[in-house]
Design an enzyme around this catalytic site. Structure first.
Site, PDB file in Angstrom:
ATOM      1  N   CYS A  13      61.407 125.688  -0.174  1.00  0.00           N
ATOM      2  CA  CYS A  13      60.676 126.409  -1.227  1.00  0.00           C
ATOM      3  C   CYS A  13      61.598 127.152  -2.195  1.00  0.00           C
ATOM      4  O   CYS A  13      61.483 127.015  -3.413  1.00  0.00           O
ATOM      5  CB  CYS A  13      59.648 127.358  -0.614  1.00  0.00           C
ATOM      6  SG  CYS A  13      60.349 128.679   0.407  1.00  0.00           S
ATOM      7  N   HIS A  33      58.114 132.570   1.801  1.00  0.00           N
ATOM      8  CA  HIS A  33      57.726 131.388   1.014  1.00  0.00           C
ATOM      9  C   HIS A  33      57.555 131.784  -0.441  1.00  0.00           C
ATOM     10  O   HIS A  33      57.087 132.892  -0.757  1.00  0.00           O
ATOM     11  CB  HIS A  33      56.425 130.793   1.549  1.00  0.00           C
ATOM     12  CG  HIS A  33      56.124 129.446   0.963  1.00  0.00           C
ATOM     13  ND1 HIS A  33      56.901 128.343   1.197  1.00  0.00           N
ATOM     14  CD2 HIS A  33      55.122 129.039   0.130  1.00  0.00           C
ATOM     15  CE1 HIS A  33      56.399 127.301   0.561  1.00  0.00           C
ATOM     16  NE2 HIS A  33      55.323 127.696  -0.100  1.00  0.00           N
ATOM     17  N   HIS A  44      55.226 124.408  -5.555  1.00  0.00           N
ATOM     18  CA  HIS A  44      56.133 124.855  -4.494  1.00  0.00           C
ATOM     19  C   HIS A  44      56.480 123.674  -3.603  1.00  0.00           C
ATOM     20  O   HIS A  44      55.904 122.586  -3.730  1.00  0.00           O
ATOM     21  CB  HIS A  44      55.478 125.965  -3.672  1.00  0.00           C
ATOM     22  CG  HIS A  44      54.247 125.536  -2.928  1.00  0.00           C
ATOM     23  ND1 HIS A  44      54.058 125.759  -1.587  1.00  0.00           N
ATOM     24  CD2 HIS A  44      53.123 124.876  -3.343  1.00  0.00           C
ATOM     25  CE1 HIS A  44      52.889 125.270  -1.205  1.00  0.00           C
ATOM     26  NE2 HIS A  44      52.299 124.729  -2.254  1.00  0.00           N
TER      27      HIS A  44
END
Length: 209
Positions: A112, A164, A180
């Site tokens: 990510c 994340h 993402h």
């Protein structure tokens, strides 16, 4: 008899010279009848428009300025942030479908933060390769102020610490869409309406002014 013949030729002459249709007196009438098409004017392209995408990108990068807020914090000021944001989103969109790869920062695979690192790096904006460290950059923005190009952060799998990150590509009244790299699907577009991301949402940061 001679007189009758003369009259016959006179009538024939006037009949032959009589117009068969109304005389067109304007271009508008000619256009309406489909017998005239105005020439298409050539667009005069301003010098500014002649720049290629590559030249525009260089110009934006050249105008970009990094202002240090703290040792690890910065906000990028650019002469045309809207253009830069669109280019970042366009670039990120070309990565859709790329596989997830832990620690990856290339088209062979991204994690990510590696995806964010890669797309910002092309514009000489250096991000740390860590979602937690990226969450310390710029300024946290409230829900009503979120814009495209902001970084969106999550605490997934019950983590207490941010782990994340994605980039906001669309903002609606009740939904944020972001691009993402997910461990299960690679580079995709997701939504905060999805229960998983709704539950794990942490914050949104702006690093582009």
């Amino acid at each position: 008899m001679k007189r009758i013949v003369s009259l016959f030729f006179l009538v024939l002459f006037f009949t032959a010279c009589k117009p068969t249709s109304a005389i067109i007196t304007s271009k508008k009438e000619a256009e309406d009848k489909g017998i005239y098409t105005p020439p298409i004017a050539k667009k005069i392209i301003a010098k500014k428009e002649l720049h290629t995408k590559a030249e525009k990108k260089k110009e934006i990068v050249k105008k970009s300025k990094i202002i240090e807020v703290e040792a690890s914090d910065y906000i990028v000021n650019t002469a045309d942030s809207s253009y830069l944001v669109e280019q970042l989103i366009n670039l990120a969109s070309t990565k859709i479908g790329t596989n997830y790869k832990s620690g990856g920062i290339t088209d062979e695979g991204f994690d990510c933060s590696g995806l964010m690192y890669n797309i910002f790096d092309l514009y000489h904006i250096k991000l740390p390769h860590s979602s937690f460290e990226q969450s310390k950059l710029g300024a946290v923005v409230e829900r009503e102020n979120i814009k495209k190009g902001d970084l969106i952060f999550f605490r997934t799998n019950g983590r207490r610490q941010i782990n994340h990150v994605g980039m906001v590509i669309e903002v609606n009244a009740d939904e944020i869409k972001f691009i993402h790299s997910a461990t299960s699907s690679g580079v995709i577009v997701s939504s905060t309406k999805e229960p998983y991301y709704q539950k794990s949402f942490a914050q949104v940061n702006r690093i582009l002014l």
